[in-house]
Design a protein around this motif. Structure first.
Motif, PDB file in Angstrom:
ATOM      1  N   VAL A  41      -6.890   8.363 -29.948  1.00 23.91           N
ATOM      2  CA  VAL A  41      -6.681   9.383 -28.930  1.00 23.91           C
ATOM      3  C   VAL A  41      -7.548  10.592 -29.234  1.00 23.91           C
ATOM      4  O   VAL A  41      -7.931  10.835 -30.383  1.00 23.91           O
ATOM      5  N   THR A  42      -7.855  11.354 -28.204  1.00 18.18           N
ATOM      6  CA  THR A  42      -8.672  12.550 -28.340  1.00 18.18           C
ATOM      7  C   THR A  42      -8.321  13.490 -27.204  1.00 18.18           C
ATOM      8  O   THR A  42      -7.560  13.146 -26.287  1.00 18.18           O
ATOM      9  N   SER A  43      -8.870  14.693 -27.241  1.00 20.38           N
ATOM     10  CA  SER A  43      -8.686  15.623 -26.134  1.00 20.38           C
ATOM     11  C   SER A  43      -9.317  15.048 -24.870  1.00 20.38           C
ATOM     12  O   SER A  43     -10.381  14.417 -24.920  1.00 20.38           O
ATOM     13  N   CYS A  44      -8.683  15.265 -23.727  1.00 18.58           N
ATOM     14  CA  CYS A  44      -9.243  14.762 -22.467  1.00 18.58           C
ATOM     15  C   CYS A  44     -10.513  15.515 -22.074  1.00 18.58           C
ATOM     16  O   CYS A  44     -11.216  15.091 -21.156  1.00 18.58           O
ATOM     17  N   LYS A  45     -10.807  16.617 -22.774  1.00 15.59           N
ATOM     18  CA  LYS A  45     -12.061  17.336 -22.540  1.00 15.59           C
ATOM     19  C   LYS A  45     -13.220  16.728 -23.327  1.00 15.59           C
ATOM     20  O   LYS A  45     -14.366  17.092 -23.129  1.00 15.59           O
ATOM     21  N   ASP A  46     -12.910  15.817 -24.223  1.00 13.47           N
ATOM     22  CA  ASP A  46     -13.929  15.149 -25.024  1.00 13.47           C
ATOM     23  C   ASP A  46     -14.745  14.228 -24.119  1.00 13.47           C
ATOM     24  O   ASP A  46     -14.198  13.330 -23.484  1.00 13.47           O
ATOM     25  N   PRO A  47     -16.073  14.417 -24.039  1.00 11.59           N
ATOM     26  CA  PRO A  47     -16.892  13.545 -23.183  1.00 11.59           C
ATOM     27  C   PRO A  47     -16.836  12.081 -23.595  1.00 11.59           C
ATOM     28  O   PRO A  47     -17.103  11.194 -22.789  1.00 11.59           O
ATOM     29  N   ASN A  48     -16.448  11.823 -24.850  1.00 12.33           N
ATOM     30  CA  ASN A  48     -16.354  10.441 -25.313  1.00 12.33           C
ATOM     31  C   ASN A  48     -15.104   9.729 -24.798  1.00 12.33           C
ATOM     32  O   ASN A  48     -14.903   8.547 -25.073  1.00 12.33           O
ATOM     33  N   ALA A  49     -14.242  10.458 -24.073  1.00  9.28           N
ATOM     34  CA  ALA A  49     -13.038   9.834 -23.518  1.00  9.28           C
ATOM     35  C   ALA A  49     -13.302   9.162 -22.181  1.00  9.28           C
ATOM     36  O   ALA A  49     -12.451   8.435 -21.672  1.00  9.28           O
ATOM     37  N   ASN A  50     -14.457   9.406 -21.577  1.00 10.21           N
ATOM     38  CA  ASN A  50     -14.777   8.821 -20.273  1.00 10.21           C
ATOM     39  C   ASN A  50     -15.420   7.462 -20.475  1.00 10.21           C
ATOM     40  O   ASN A  50     -16.504   7.372 -21.040  1.00 10.21           O
ATOM     41  N   GLY A  51     -14.781   6.427 -20.018  1.00 15.10           N
ATOM     42  CA  GLY A  51     -15.367   5.100 -20.172  1.00 15.10           C
ATOM     43  C   GLY A  51     -14.453   3.977 -19.729  1.00 15.10           C
ATOM     44  O   GLY A  51     -14.749   2.808 -19.951  1.00 15.10           O
TER      45      GLY A  51
END
Length: 596
Positions: free
Chosen positions: A426-436
């Protein structure tokens, strides 16, 4: 487009500086501006420590460690739990609570609390030693108070909180489905959108203020259990008090710089790893996270009433207990002396808070000299430009093992293994690496959620998750996940987003060489070499490469450098081109250089 996925829930330490309403502390260094330093009871006593053992430990800290900046003595978790058969770290029904559902010290372990004064007498004794007193607290509300449906104290009236013509109780504010993942029978979040929920939190922290607490380690509100609402409310609440205190949140599982940046201005210290114990694997795992937070320019960062510091966790050195044990100190640290030096050097170069965890009553001379080393403490307090140094070379020494290793741009050598696996975190939803993430049909009635980032480029099958199938293995609380139009998969439990990381399969142990560099307040340069190999390694670095990461320092044109290596005591009268030393297995070298 949104779709939902059923998922099991998972579980950082964070410090705020705020003010409490009564009493005064002895004069000393303002550690809101420096990495905090002290002793914590967890590594040596787990949760079983008594008042007598705690105060004896505080007296040792005052006599031998206070002059070295160790000013906090922190009582870790479950001080409210009775030490009786059947009680353990996640047991239910053994805690002592007051009529308002607030935790109070268990009188069988803390006899001075029998009068109803909580920790007031303990805090008074600690303050008389010139130290500051800290306690560990959990998120929100206890399960025991929830089950008893205790009333909520209104601190303005001294009576039960009332609103809309009725009295509010624990079950009105507790969010049972948001229990602490690593202690599901212990604590749960409270609804901070309700005035009654905020009234309960206010009653908690006013009680800590009345006891004279100087340091609060607040658990289960960050990392995998991120609760920005509770953090923000508590931060605002505590700013209203009138004397400084440090506020600590733990642990740091799954924390990234992106996530931690959401705490800007709220915190002074935050855990960035899970619990650290006395194993080489735990020590080695901190190199990457320390590098990442330094690279993100968060050492230090902007904090509440001061700076903020990424916290690599306590130092499990000396005489210890075991994680989750129902007993106190009974064994020596498992790390070799070289490994202990590596840990202490990395923590200092990364400017992590230094919280010693061993039994101070039985501290040995070697451990004492290590945690009070003046060069390390100077680096920890006052160095700047702290970063991992990427230009270092290592040559393994040994039969049939004489081969050269070069690190460039912070690449890291590991045990040879070309196979990778993917893990969900899990990570912050602002992390660009969460989009995928995307949804794919499996036929007329079924769908799956797939992670395609990187997979299409690598020409491999995507990682897919089936609807209603658990995504993350954890305890017994279930949560829902929503796939949003921006390709993120968001948890309704924590507000965090799922992401997939690429890791090497069966990569049990890191190896190779690492290095850190920093500058001192007198213009000196600190360079640390770390040997993660299981063999002796010759490590070297060029002065011209140091100039690449220390702009403005004249190190390229045959600079005249003098210095010494801390652990061996070896002196260098002329370092013209490069610095080198043979470093033992899992050991380190630390140089102090003065260059003209």
């Amino acid at each position: 487009m949104k779709t939902t996925l059923s998922l099991f829930c998972c579980s950082l330490s964070l410090l705020f500086c705020f003010y409490l309403p009564r009493g005064s502390l002895s004069a000393g260094v303002d550690r809101c501006k420096l990495p905090p330093r002290g002793w914590n009871s967890y590594d040596s006593f787990c949760w079983t420590i008594s008042e007598d053992d705690f105060l004896k430990s505080a007296k040792v800290v005052a006599k031998y460690l206070k002059s070295h900046g160790y000013e906090y003595v922190v009582l870790d978790y479950l001080w409210y739990r009775r030490l009786v058969p059947g009680a353990y770290t996640d047991s239910l029904g053994f805690d002592v609570i007051d009529q308002w559902g607030r935790m109070v010290p268990a009188p069988d372990r803390w006899p001075s609390a029998k009068s109803g004064s909580g920790f007031a007498e303990v805090a008074k004794e600690v303050h008389s030693l010139g130290l500051k007193f800290g306690i560990h607290v959990m998120r929100g509300l206890s399960r025991q108070a929830f089950d008893a449906n205790t009333p909520i104290l209104d601190i303005n009236t001294g009576r039960a909180y009332e609103e809309s013509g009725r009295e509010w109780r624990a079950q009105d504010i507790g969010i049972k489905e948001r229990s602490c993942a690593w202690m599901p029978h212990g604590f749960m979040s409270v609804n901070t959108s309700l005035p009654a929920g905020r009234a309960f939190l206010s009653s908690l922290y006013h009680q800590y203020a009345e006891w004279g607490v100087d340091f609060i380690k607040h658990d289960c509100v960050f990392g995998d259990d991120f609760n920005l609402e509770e953090i923000t409310y508590v931060s605002g609440l505590l700013k209203k008090f009138d004397r400084p205190i440090l506020y600590s949140l733990s642990p740091g599982t799954s924390v990234t710089p992106t996530m931690a940046k959401e705490l800007k201005g709220l915190a002074n210290m935050y855990r960035v790893t899970g619990d650290d114990w006395d194993s080489w694997g735990d020590v080695a795992s901190h190199f990457d996270v320390a590098r990442d937070f330094a690279k993100a320019e968060m050492v230090p960062g902007e904090g509440l009433l001061g700076s903020s510091w990424p916290d690599l966790d306590m130092l499990p050195l000396g005489w210890l207990t075991d994680a989750g044990a129902n007993q106190g100190p009974h064994r020596q640290c498992n790390l070799t002396l070289d490994e202990q030096r590596t840990q202490m050097t990395l923590w200092s170069m990364a400017r992590s808070p230094l919280m010693f965890g061993g039994d101070v009553r039985q501290i040995d001379e070697t451990t004492y000299k290590l945690i009070t080393n003046p060069t390390l403490l100077e680096i920890n307090d006052y160095s700047s430009n702290n970063m991992e140094f990427p230009y270092v070379t290592g040559k393994i020494l040994g039969p049939a093992r004489n081969h050269l290793m070069r690190r460039s741009k912070i690449s890291m050598l590991k045990r040879v293994n070309n196979h990778h696996t993917r893990v969900v975190g899990v990570t912050s939803c602002k992390d660009p690496n969460a989009n995928g993430w995307s949804v794919e049909s499996l036929g007329q009635y079924h769908e799956q959620i797939c992670w395609r980032k990187e997979d299409e480029q690598l020409n491999r099958e995507p990682l897919c998750l089936y609807k209603r199938k658990p995504l993350l293995a954890s305890s017994d609380c279930q949560q829902m996940w929503k796939l949003s139009s921006n390709a993120t998969l968001r948890s309704s439990y924590s507000g965090l987003c799922a992401r997939v990381k690429q890791v090497k399969a069966n990569d049990v142990r890191t190896s190779g060489v690492r290095s850190w560099i920093a500058t001192g307040r007198q213009g000196e340069i600190y360079v640390a070499f770390f040997n993660l190999n299981v063999e002796k390694t010759l490590i070297s670095a060029k002065l011209s490469d140091m100039a690449k990461v220390l702009p403005g320092r004249n190190l390229e044109d045959k600079a005249d450098c003098k210095g010494r290596e801390v652990w061996s005591g070896q002196r260098y009268e002329a370092v013209a081109d490069s610095l080198e030393m043979v470093v033992d297995k899992h050991g380190c070298a630390l140089f102090t250089l003065n260059c003209s």
